[in-house]
Design a protein around this motif. Sequence first.
Motif, short mmCIF file in Angstrom:
data_model
loop_
_atom_site.label_atom_id
_atom_site.label_comp_id
_atom_site.label_asym_id
_atom_site.label_seq_id
_atom_site.Cartn_x
_atom_site.Cartn_y
_atom_site.Cartn_z
N VAL A 93 0.83 -1.20 0.00
CA VAL A 93 0.00 0.00 0.00
C VAL A 93 0.87 1.26 0.00
CG1 VAL A 93 -1.71 1.30 1.33
CG2 VAL A 93 -1.92 -1.19 1.14
N SER A 131 -9.53 -7.90 -2.99
CA SER A 131 -9.15 -7.66 -1.60
C SER A 131 -10.28 -6.99 -0.85
CB SER A 131 -7.93 -6.73 -1.61
OG SER A 131 -7.70 -6.21 -0.33
N ALA A 132 -10.31 -7.23 0.45
CA ALA A 132 -11.28 -6.52 1.30
C ALA A 132 -11.02 -5.02 1.30
CB ALA A 132 -11.19 -7.05 2.73
N THR A 133 -9.87 -4.63 0.80
CA THR A 133 -9.57 -3.19 0.73
C THR A 133 -10.58 -2.46 -0.15
OG1 THR A 133 -7.73 -1.65 0.54
CG2 THR A 133 -7.94 -3.21 -1.24
N TYR A 155 -3.03 1.24 -4.56
CA TYR A 155 -3.14 -0.23 -4.57
C TYR A 155 -4.61 -0.64 -4.57
CZ TYR A 155 -3.55 -4.94 -2.79
OH TYR A 155 -3.93 -6.25 -2.62
N TYR A 183 -10.07 -11.23 -0.59
CA TYR A 183 -9.41 -11.80 0.59
C TYR A 183 -9.47 -10.81 1.73
CZ TYR A 183 -6.79 -14.05 -3.29
OH TYR A 183 -6.40 -14.67 -4.45
N ASN A 204 5.44 -4.73 6.36
CA ASN A 204 4.40 -3.72 6.58
C ASN A 204 3.23 -4.32 7.35
OD1 ASN A 204 5.59 -1.70 4.87
ND2 ASN A 204 4.99 -3.01 3.15
N ASN A 205 3.06 -5.62 7.20
CA ASN A 205 1.86 -6.27 7.76
C ASN A 205 2.13 -6.87 9.12
OD1 ASN A 205 1.53 -7.03 4.43
ND2 ASN A 205 -0.05 -5.86 5.48
N LEU A 221 7.42 -4.73 18.42
CA LEU A 221 6.30 -4.38 17.55
C LEU A 221 5.75 -3.02 17.95
CD1 LEU A 221 3.95 -5.29 15.53
CD2 LEU A 221 2.78 -6.10 17.59
N SER A 222 5.47 -2.17 16.97
CA SER A 222 4.68 -0.96 17.24
C SER A 222 3.24 -1.27 16.93
CB SER A 222 5.15 0.20 16.36
OG SER A 222 6.43 0.60 16.74
N GLY A 235 -6.81 -2.33 16.52
CA GLY A 235 -7.55 -2.65 15.29
C GLY A 235 -8.01 -4.11 15.28
N ARG A 237 -9.20 -7.32 12.74
CA ARG A 237 -9.17 -7.82 11.36
C ARG A 237 -9.64 -9.28 11.32
NH1 ARG A 237 -8.48 -3.23 11.07
NH2 ARG A 237 -6.97 -2.02 9.85
N VAL A 287 -5.51 -6.75 17.25
CA VAL A 287 -4.04 -6.82 17.15
C VAL A 287 -3.47 -7.42 18.44
CG1 VAL A 287 -1.94 -5.42 16.97
CG2 VAL A 287 -3.93 -4.87 15.55
N1 UFG Z 1 -0.52 -3.19 12.66
C1 UFG Z 1 0.22 -2.77 13.75
N2 UFG Z 1 1.57 -2.80 13.65
C2 UFG Z 1 2.23 -3.20 12.54
C3 UFG Z 1 1.47 -3.62 11.42
C4 UFG Z 1 0.09 -3.58 11.52
O1 UFG Z 1 -0.33 -2.39 14.78
O2 UFG Z 1 3.48 -3.18 12.51
C5 UFG Z 1 -1.99 -3.20 12.77
C6 UFG Z 1 -2.68 -2.27 11.80
O3 UFG Z 1 -2.76 -0.97 12.33
C7 UFG Z 1 -4.02 -2.97 11.61
C8 UFG Z 1 -3.69 -4.45 11.78
O4 UFG Z 1 -2.44 -4.50 12.44
O5 UFG Z 1 -4.88 -2.60 12.66
C9 UFG Z 1 -3.55 -5.19 10.46
O6 UFG Z 1 -2.63 -4.50 9.63
P1 UFG Z 1 -1.98 -5.18 8.33
O7 UFG Z 1 -1.02 -4.20 7.74
O8 UFG Z 1 -1.47 -6.53 8.65
O9 UFG Z 1 -3.24 -5.40 7.37
P2 UFG Z 1 -4.31 -4.37 6.82
O10 UFG Z 1 -5.64 -4.80 7.34
O11 UFG Z 1 -3.90 -2.98 7.04
O12 UFG Z 1 -4.21 -4.62 5.25
C10 UFG Z 1 -4.11 -5.92 4.70
C11 UFG Z 1 -3.26 -5.85 3.42
C12 UFG Z 1 -3.96 -5.06 2.38
C13 UFG Z 1 -5.30 -5.66 2.15
C14 UFG Z 1 -6.09 -5.70 3.44
C15 UFG Z 1 -7.43 -6.36 3.24
O13 UFG Z 1 -2.02 -5.24 3.70
O14 UFG Z 1 -3.24 -5.13 1.17
O15 UFG Z 1 -5.37 -6.43 4.43
O16 UFG Z 1 -7.23 -7.60 2.66
F1 UFG Z 1 -5.97 -4.91 1.24
#
Ligand code: UFG
Length: 358
Positions: A93, A131-133, A155, A183, A204-205, A221-222, A235, A237, A287
Amino acid sequence: MLENFMKSKILVTGGAGYIGTHTCIALYEAGYDVVVYDNLSNSSREAINRVSTLIGQTIEFIESDIRDAEVLKQVFASHEFFGVIHFAGLKAVGESVSKPLLYYNNNVGGTITLLEVMAEYNVKNLVFSSSATVYGDPENLPINEGSPRSCTNPYGQSKLAVEYILEDLAISDNSWNLIALRYFNPVGAHSSGQIGEDPNDIPNNLMPYISQVAVGKLDKLSIFGNDYPTVDGTGVRDFIHVTDLAQGHVAALNYLEQRTSSINHSDMTKPVGFLPINLGTGKGTSVLELVFAFSDVSRQAIPYQFTDRRAGDIASCYASADKAKTLLGWQAELSIADMCRDTWRWQSMNPNGYTKVV
Ligand code: UFG
Ligand code: NAD
């Protein structure tokens, strides 16, 4: 042993990647014949080698870009495909915000080239990685497929743009059968520990970040925000095991096979057209809940700190998985503990991903 039951041949674009490798194994186990097409921009030959080892036969692999129409044409001319599972795409992203043209060119332009070649060779069955995005910040939970769509980054826009293209294509010509699998949050790894998610850089994830903290590659981890209106302020998910997700693709292909064979034999059956389907568990996990579950399973401390919210993040996101169950007969089976256990096995067996084995 499976040869006698060999079903249709499937082209898997992006099949060397995280979800693609797991899906290739599931397809093979379900009796499908697989050809992988990948430019290795975010994956490695080693991943393909390991898939071949796990299934006990060499997988056919073409190293090329989906934007290269000439190579695609050669591949379609030399195989008889039932359909295509289209994973190939860029998915970071943040990078998409700084390189929007790259993302539109690769994800949208690449898909158009693929669809043009499919049309030329009359292969009109497609399973696309959406994606759910595409739901943006949802108004209602759980999110069903009729929920409004909106995106805030290139993205996400690229996924949404492809969905619109697929919808228009289905309207223009009802011989297309186009499933967009949306997804939720894929995590986990193959139970062998041989294949898994291998981020290029600092992840990133959330799940790969947690597992790299657990294995000692990252300090802490932050957690981005603890003031969301959720169970514990962090958050929420819908994490789904990549093996369940892979099975969802097999179910989608089975559905296309059944539907297309009944279309051929009965005028009563409507064409599939454009069919969006969520792949999620239907359950939200915060989380912090994931951090604690991972720590329990791995028996490792996961140091963390709370920091500001990450720009663009939403509070909660989880699927209604009813449509997948009703139409495809598919539902997720594996738990959060399974997701953590398998991620940890992959991470601890391969601390440096595919590049170095200990
Ligand atoms: N998070 C943290 N710290 C980190 C990484 C993430 O606290 O270092 C938190 C985020 O703030 C969020 C949760 O963990 O609350 C999930 O974050 P991710 O980055 O793992 O996933 P996202 O839900 O943001 O996004 C992912 C993919 C996208 C996709 C989306 C839906 O990265 O590409 O899921 O499928 F679109
Ligand atoms: P991944 O990066 O591991 O796999 C994508 C594969 O596509 C890689 O092997 C890459 O080399 C290949 N690729 C990229 N551009 C290509 C091109 N132009 N030509 C040929 N190959 C190309 O990602 P993944 O996690 O396995 O995701 C697969 C698909 O699912 C992607 O389209 C992604 O956007 C989508 N998706 C992923 C997630 C997730 O969280 N992992 C969530 C929703 C949707």
